[in-house]
Design a protein around this motif. Structure first.
Motif, PDB file in Angstrom:
ATOM      1  N   ALA A  18      41.865 102.129  59.319  1.00  0.00           N
ATOM      2  CA  ALA A  18      42.101 102.077  60.765  1.00  0.00           C
ATOM      3  C   ALA A  18      41.817 100.654  61.260  1.00  0.00           C
ATOM      4  O   ALA A  18      41.146 100.452  62.273  1.00  0.00           O
ATOM      5  CB  ALA A  18      41.259 103.108  61.505  1.00  0.00           C
ATOM      6  N   SER A  22      38.617  93.745  62.472  1.00  0.00           N
ATOM      7  CA  SER A  22      37.463  94.231  61.705  1.00  0.00           C
ATOM      8  C   SER A  22      37.513  93.740  60.255  1.00  0.00           C
ATOM      9  O   SER A  22      36.496  93.777  59.554  1.00  0.00           O
ATOM     10  CB  SER A  22      37.408  95.764  61.747  1.00  0.00           C
ATOM     11  OG  SER A  22      38.681  96.338  61.523  1.00  0.00           O
ATOM     12  N   ASP A  81      46.322 100.820  58.378  1.00  0.00           N
ATOM     13  CA  ASP A  81      46.394 101.512  59.664  1.00  0.00           C
ATOM     14  C   ASP A  81      47.740 102.225  59.742  1.00  0.00           C
ATOM     15  O   ASP A  81      48.683 101.842  59.053  1.00  0.00           O
ATOM     16  CB  ASP A  81      46.284 100.497  60.813  1.00  0.00           C
ATOM     17  CG  ASP A  81      45.870 101.135  62.134  1.00  0.00           C
ATOM     18  OD1 ASP A  81      44.710 100.983  62.528  1.00  0.00           O
ATOM     19  OD2 ASP A  81      46.723 101.806  62.770  1.00  0.00           O
ATOM     20  N   PHE A  82      47.822 103.264  60.578  1.00  0.00           N
ATOM     21  CA  PHE A  82      49.126 103.939  60.688  1.00  0.00           C
ATOM     22  C   PHE A  82      49.906 103.548  61.938  1.00  0.00           C
ATOM     23  O   PHE A  82      51.003 104.052  62.157  1.00  0.00           O
ATOM     24  CB  PHE A  82      49.019 105.456  60.509  1.00  0.00           C
ATOM     25  CG  PHE A  82      48.436 106.259  61.648  1.00  0.00           C
ATOM     26  CD1 PHE A  82      47.930 105.684  62.788  1.00  0.00           C
ATOM     27  CD2 PHE A  82      48.407 107.660  61.550  1.00  0.00           C
ATOM     28  CE1 PHE A  82      47.404 106.449  63.813  1.00  0.00           C
ATOM     29  CE2 PHE A  82      47.885 108.434  62.567  1.00  0.00           C
ATOM     30  CZ  PHE A  82      47.387 107.823  63.692  1.00  0.00           C
ATOM     31  N   SER A  83      49.357 102.642  62.770  1.00  0.00           N
ATOM     32  CA  SER A  83      50.093 102.186  63.948  1.00  0.00           C
ATOM     33  C   SER A  83      50.865 100.922  63.598  1.00  0.00           C
ATOM     34  O   SER A  83      50.277  99.853  63.386  1.00  0.00           O
ATOM     35  CB  SER A  83      49.121 101.913  65.101  1.00  0.00           C
ATOM     36  OG  SER A  83      49.735 101.061  66.060  1.00  0.00           O
ATOM     37  N   TYR A 130      45.053  94.286  72.746  1.00  0.00           N
ATOM     38  CA  TYR A 130      43.925  95.045  72.204  1.00  0.00           C
ATOM     39  C   TYR A 130      42.653  94.197  72.046  1.00  0.00           C
ATOM     40  O   TYR A 130      41.577  94.571  72.500  1.00  0.00           O
ATOM     41  CB  TYR A 130      44.322  95.665  70.851  1.00  0.00           C
ATOM     42  CG  TYR A 130      43.173  96.319  70.145  1.00  0.00           C
ATOM     43  CD1 TYR A 130      42.724  97.582  70.533  1.00  0.00           C
ATOM     44  CD2 TYR A 130      42.498  95.678  69.107  1.00  0.00           C
ATOM     45  CE1 TYR A 130      41.636  98.175  69.904  1.00  0.00           C
ATOM     46  CE2 TYR A 130      41.424  96.263  68.478  1.00  0.00           C
ATOM     47  CZ  TYR A 130      41.000  97.511  68.877  1.00  0.00           C
ATOM     48  OH  TYR A 130      39.917  98.091  68.268  1.00  0.00           O
ATOM     49  N   SER A 140      35.989 100.876  61.335  1.00  0.00           N
ATOM     50  CA  SER A 140      35.332 100.459  62.575  1.00  0.00           C
ATOM     51  C   SER A 140      36.109 100.982  63.776  1.00  0.00           C
ATOM     52  O   SER A 140      37.296 100.666  63.934  1.00  0.00           O
ATOM     53  CB  SER A 140      35.271  98.931  62.668  1.00  0.00           C
ATOM     54  OG  SER A 140      34.377  98.416  61.719  1.00  0.00           O
ATOM     55  N   PHE A 141      35.450 101.741  64.592  1.00  0.00           N
ATOM     56  CA  PHE A 141      36.029 102.279  65.830  1.00  0.00           C
ATOM     57  C   PHE A 141      37.340 103.010  65.547  1.00  0.00           C
ATOM     58  O   PHE A 141      38.258 102.994  66.358  1.00  0.00           O
ATOM     59  CB  PHE A 141      36.230 101.152  66.866  1.00  0.00           C
ATOM     60  CG  PHE A 141      34.979 100.336  67.060  1.00  0.00           C
ATOM     61  CD1 PHE A 141      33.879 100.916  67.672  1.00  0.00           C
ATOM     62  CD2 PHE A 141      34.870  99.033  66.587  1.00  0.00           C
ATOM     63  CE1 PHE A 141      32.699 100.191  67.822  1.00  0.00           C
ATOM     64  CE2 PHE A 141      33.697  98.316  66.730  1.00  0.00           C
ATOM     65  CZ  PHE A 141      32.605  98.900  67.352  1.00  0.00           C
ATOM     66  N   ASP A 144      48.061 106.502  56.360  1.00  0.00           N
ATOM     67  CA  ASP A 144      47.336 107.506  57.146  1.00  0.00           C
ATOM     68  C   ASP A 144      45.981 107.773  56.482  1.00  0.00           C
ATOM     69  O   ASP A 144      45.931 108.037  55.268  1.00  0.00           O
ATOM     70  CB  ASP A 144      48.185 108.792  57.187  1.00  0.00           C
ATOM     71  CG  ASP A 144      47.542 109.896  58.010  1.00  0.00           C
ATOM     72  OD1 ASP A 144      46.329 109.811  58.330  1.00  0.00           O
ATOM     73  OD2 ASP A 144      48.262 110.852  58.343  1.00  0.00           O
ATOM     74  N   ALA A 145      44.928 107.725  57.290  1.00  0.00           N
ATOM     75  CA  ALA A 145      43.564 107.896  56.767  1.00  0.00           C
ATOM     76  C   ALA A 145      43.367 109.236  56.046  1.00  0.00           C
ATOM     77  O   ALA A 145      42.500 109.350  55.183  1.00  0.00           O
ATOM     78  CB  ALA A 145      42.569 107.798  57.927  1.00  0.00           C
ATOM     79  N   ARG A 158      30.886  93.540  64.447  1.00  0.00           N
ATOM     80  CA  ARG A 158      31.747  93.387  63.268  1.00  0.00           C
ATOM     81  C   ARG A 158      31.044  92.596  62.168  1.00  0.00           C
ATOM     82  O   ARG A 158      31.172  92.906  60.994  1.00  0.00           O
ATOM     83  CB  ARG A 158      33.038  92.661  63.650  1.00  0.00           C
ATOM     84  CG  ARG A 158      33.887  93.472  64.585  1.00  0.00           C
ATOM     85  CD  ARG A 158      35.138  92.713  64.967  1.00  0.00           C
ATOM     86  NE  ARG A 158      35.787  93.313  66.110  1.00  0.00           N
ATOM     87  CZ  ARG A 158      36.330  94.515  66.107  1.00  0.00           C
ATOM     88  NH1 ARG A 158      36.302  95.241  65.014  1.00  0.00           N
ATOM     89  NH2 ARG A 158      36.905  94.997  67.179  1.00  0.00           N
TER      90      ARG A 158
HETATM   91  C1  LIG Z   1      40.173 101.333  68.162  1.00  0.00           C
HETATM   92  S1  LIG Z   1      41.267 100.871  66.870  1.00  0.00           S
HETATM   93  C2  LIG Z   1      40.170 100.043  65.753  1.00  0.00           C
HETATM   94  C3  LIG Z   1      40.815  98.870  65.092  1.00  0.00           C
HETATM   95  C4  LIG Z   1      39.878  97.978  64.273  1.00  0.00           C
HETATM   96  N1  LIG Z   1      39.220  98.678  63.196  1.00  0.00           N
HETATM   97  C5  LIG Z   1      38.857  97.305  65.136  1.00  0.00           C
HETATM   98  O1  LIG Z   1      37.657  97.440  64.848  1.00  0.00           O
HETATM   99  O2  LIG Z   1      39.238  96.641  66.101  1.00  0.00           O
HETATM  100  C6  LIG Z   1      41.515 102.433  66.086  1.00  0.00           C
HETATM  101  C7  LIG Z   1      42.646 102.425  65.077  1.00  0.00           C
HETATM  102  O3  LIG Z   1      42.642 103.674  64.382  1.00  0.00           O
HETATM  103  C8  LIG Z   1      43.965 103.887  63.940  1.00  0.00           C
HETATM  104  N2  LIG Z   1      44.106 105.262  63.469  1.00  0.00           N
HETATM  105  C9  LIG Z   1      43.850 106.409  64.132  1.00  0.00           C
HETATM  106  N3  LIG Z   1      44.113 107.464  63.350  1.00  0.00           N
HETATM  107  C10 LIG Z   1      44.496 106.974  62.140  1.00  0.00           C
HETATM  108  C11 LIG Z   1      44.903 107.573  60.907  1.00  0.00           C
HETATM  109  N4  LIG Z   1      44.949 108.898  60.768  1.00  0.00           N
HETATM  110  N5  LIG Z   1      45.250 106.762  59.898  1.00  0.00           N
HETATM  111  C12 LIG Z   1      45.232 105.412  60.036  1.00  0.00           C
HETATM  112  N6  LIG Z   1      44.868 104.789  61.169  1.00  0.00           N
HETATM  113  C13 LIG Z   1      44.505 105.563  62.210  1.00  0.00           C
HETATM  114  C14 LIG Z   1      44.788 103.534  65.172  1.00  0.00           C
HETATM  115  O4  LIG Z   1      46.135 103.302  64.867  1.00  0.00           O
HETATM  116  C15 LIG Z   1      44.041 102.290  65.680  1.00  0.00           C
HETATM  117  O5  LIG Z   1      44.653 101.107  65.242  1.00  0.00           O
END
Ligand SMILES: C[S@@+](CC[C@H](N)C(=O)[O-])C[C@H]1O[C@@H](n2cnc3c(N)ncnc32)[C@H](O)[C@@H]1O
Length: 215
Positions: free
Chosen positions: A44, A50, A65-67, A9, A104-105, A87-88, A25
């Protein structure tokens, strides 16, 4: 999907954004202007990239984060960060627990954006702040055309070279195009109860930083 891209990533981000993501960032950190010892929820947070500018400045940052795949890579990279699975749209934190929240993102990937914005408001203390860093829409029309071409044509083949799941980057391009523009996101934030919503464009509007306060 994020579990699948977790391993590569961060390197993929650096390549696809031509290194710009590191600067974005740092600007998120500067926009929140927190003192050492204050607390921020980085929602997230993925692999925690971030969260790093906050941790490095002595701010108490909680990456969430939820992943589980992203969190696993994050824990390996930055064992000093206190990663939380959550979960957000149903955050595992008490109301008013943080001085600030940032995402962020991530907001673009959340299925129910108004619910996530309302949850962020709930866990922020009165007077606390939110900064959303998200891809947006370049403001200068000729540049917007070139950028959209980059997203749709150059980004997927580039992602094939560096990412562990190139299909995810087709989704990335499409989700950026479908995401609300700067003013529409500001309205969504206001609608969720955030006040003093304002934004600034970074890199010509490729990214926008939205700031708001909980009154
Ligand atoms: C593009 S990554 C961004 C990661 C980090 N913030 C960065 O800036 O590199 C998006 C993240 O959003 C998380 N995500 C998406 N939906 C979510 C939710 N409902 N709850 C928590 N995390 C979530 C994904 O698991 C993923 O890790």
């Amino acid at each position: 999907m994020f579990d699948d891209v977790a391993e590569r990533y961060d390197v993929t981000n650096d390549v696809l954004s031509l290194g710009q993501d590191r600067r974005w960032r740092q600007l998120v950190h500067d926009a929140l202007d927190l003192a050492p010892g204050q607390s921020v929820l980085d929602l997230a947070a993925g692999t925690g990239t971030s969260s790093e500018p906050f941790a490095d400045a002595g701010v108490r940052v909680v990456p969430c984060d939820f992943s589980l795949g992203m969190l696993k890579v994050g824990r390996r990279r930055r064992g000093d960060l206190r990663f939380v699975a959550g979960d957000a749209t149903r955050l595992p934190f008490a109301s008013g627990s943080f001085d600030a929240v940032t995402i962020s993102f991530g907001l673009r990937n959340v299925v129910d954006v108004p619910a996530a914005l309302a949850e962020m408001l709930r866990v922020t203390r009165p007077g606390g702040r939110l900064v959303v860093c998200e891809f947006s829409h370049p403001t200068w029309r000729p540049f917007r055309t070139v950028y959209t071409e980059y997203l749709m044509r150059a980004l997927p083949p580039l992602a094939r070279l560096v990412s562990s799941n190139p299909d995810a980057y087709v989704y990335l391009a499409e989700s950026i195009r479908a995401w609300p523009d700067q003013q529409a996101l500001a309205r969504l934030m206001h609608g969720a109860g955030w006040r003093d919503v304002e934004y600034r464009n970074l890199s010509g509007g490729i990214v926008a930083l939205h700031r708001a306060t909980k009154r």
